[in-house]
Design a protein around this motif. Sequence first.
Motif, PDB file in Angstrom:
ATOM      1  N   GLU A  23       0.826  -1.203   0.000  1.00 55.17           N
ATOM      2  CA  GLU A  23       0.000   0.000   0.000  1.00 55.17           C
ATOM      3  C   GLU A  23       0.860   1.253   0.000  1.00 55.17           C
ATOM      4  O   GLU A  23       1.868   1.331   0.709  1.00 55.17           O
ATOM      5  N   ARG A  24       0.450   2.221  -0.807  1.00 53.09           N
ATOM      6  CA  ARG A  24       1.026   3.561  -0.769  1.00 53.09           C
ATOM      7  C   ARG A  24       0.157   4.430   0.130  1.00 53.09           C
ATOM      8  O   ARG A  24      -1.049   4.211   0.261  1.00 53.09           O
ATOM      9  N   ARG A  25       0.771   5.489   0.687  1.00 55.55           N
ATOM     10  CA  ARG A  25      -0.006   6.405   1.512  1.00 55.55           C
ATOM     11  C   ARG A  25      -0.950   7.241   0.652  1.00 55.55           C
ATOM     12  O   ARG A  25      -0.647   7.565  -0.498  1.00 55.55           O
ATOM     13  N   ASP A  26      -2.087   7.551   1.221  1.00 57.03           N
ATOM     14  CA  ASP A  26      -2.999   8.487   0.596  1.00 57.03           C
ATOM     15  C   ASP A  26      -2.336   9.862   0.616  1.00 57.03           C
ATOM     16  O   ASP A  26      -1.598  10.188   1.550  1.00 57.03           O
ATOM     17  N   ILE A 140       2.507   5.767  -7.073  1.00 55.47           N
ATOM     18  CA  ILE A 140       3.450   6.313  -6.110  1.00 55.47           C
ATOM     19  C   ILE A 140       2.888   7.632  -5.591  1.00 55.47           C
ATOM     20  O   ILE A 140       2.141   8.325  -6.304  1.00 55.47           O
ATOM     21  N   THR A 141       3.212   7.953  -4.339  1.00 55.56           N
ATOM     22  CA  THR A 141       2.808   9.209  -3.723  1.00 55.56           C
ATOM     23  C   THR A 141       4.068   9.955  -3.297  1.00 55.56           C
ATOM     24  O   THR A 141       4.891   9.406  -2.561  1.00 55.56           O
ATOM     25  N   VAL A 142       4.211  11.210  -3.763  1.00 56.30           N
ATOM     26  CA  VAL A 142       5.452  11.963  -3.563  1.00 56.30           C
ATOM     27  C   VAL A 142       5.122  13.404  -3.205  1.00 56.30           C
ATOM     28  O   VAL A 142       4.176  13.988  -3.742  1.00 56.30           O
ATOM     29  N   ASP A 143       5.910  13.989  -2.311  1.00 61.24           N
ATOM     30  CA  ASP A 143       5.783  15.411  -1.987  1.00 61.24           C
ATOM     31  C   ASP A 143       5.942  16.246  -3.256  1.00 61.24           C
ATOM     32  O   ASP A 143       6.832  15.995  -4.079  1.00 61.24           O
TER      33      ASP A 143
END
Length: 352
Positions: A23-26, A140-143
């Motif tokens: 799991e990737r973060r929301d 993917i979740t990225v700033d």
Amino acid sequence: MPIATRAFAATAAHTPLSPYSFERRDPGPDDVAIDIQFCGVCHSDLHVANNDLGNTRYPIVPGHEIAGVVSAVGSDVTRFKIGDRVGVGCMVDSCRVCSSCKEGEEQYCVPGMTQTYGSPDPKGAAVGQTVTQGGYSDHITVDQNYVLSIPDSIPLDAAAPLLCAGITTYSPLREWKVGPGSKVAVIGLGGLGHMAVKQAAAMGAEVTVLSTSDRKKADAERMGAKHFLINSDKAAMAAAGEKFDLIINTVSATHEIASHINLLARDGTMVMLGLSTEGMPVYALPLLWRRRRIAGSLIGGIRETQEMLDFCAEHGIACEIEVIAPDRINEAYSRMEKSDVRYRFVLDMAKL
């Protein structure tokens, strides 16, 4: 809601990569969620998968040449919107307060940048992730501060390797101020080398490719090289002595470099880009005699990476690629070890 993610991961050294789910973060307030469409295959992925550096934590999802489309944004995101074409390179965060980060050189973050895969991942704790996982995956979740905008003129599949191969060669060309009149040699015409040739030629340099055979000579010339030198040809090497202002050495395997130092002009520099894991002897006298240098270079900061993407778009530069399905990654690794790719494998994540 956490984002269910499918991937290919290495679970132990020197074992085939296999399907893996996590799991990737929301997206948080500053985050961008990305549907990954393509991911380049870098030689450093192979090093990490095989634990060549001795610090791999398994399971690991490699991949830091990521191109895709924004699927969601956090409440404070101002730089991107849903549907934007974006990329993620070798880092997804840094300390932001050290001198390197403040100067836009986040890749040299003093405490250490957060790499796209294999770094401690405090932001992933909510979904049970302790280590960052890379782009051999479908999400993917990225700033937002570590996401790049991919110009419309560059196809996403060909853009993906620019996020590592492209910036790894662009950064030293800029740092050593390559331009019209510069004489640049590129050792190795692979994933990195072919980008160095294209970029240096676009900057106005006179480019020479050094290789172990002439089988890629036509490619080198098509990409912008004016000369091609076989480095086992002693007479040709001697004739090229003291010719080059800059040598971009892209070879990632251990190899002989001492004889190449004599190719540098006074104050010339050889920049090492390949992730070799063994020492390579050099001798002091050729360095002393012409004030030559051997240097290293990593990737580039976020600002310089965006500059590189815009430069490539302006000059019609993209990586030359072989697009494959993710389930062929082990075949790609085997071929990559034999230098059997022209010039970068790219995974089509739609076929995951």
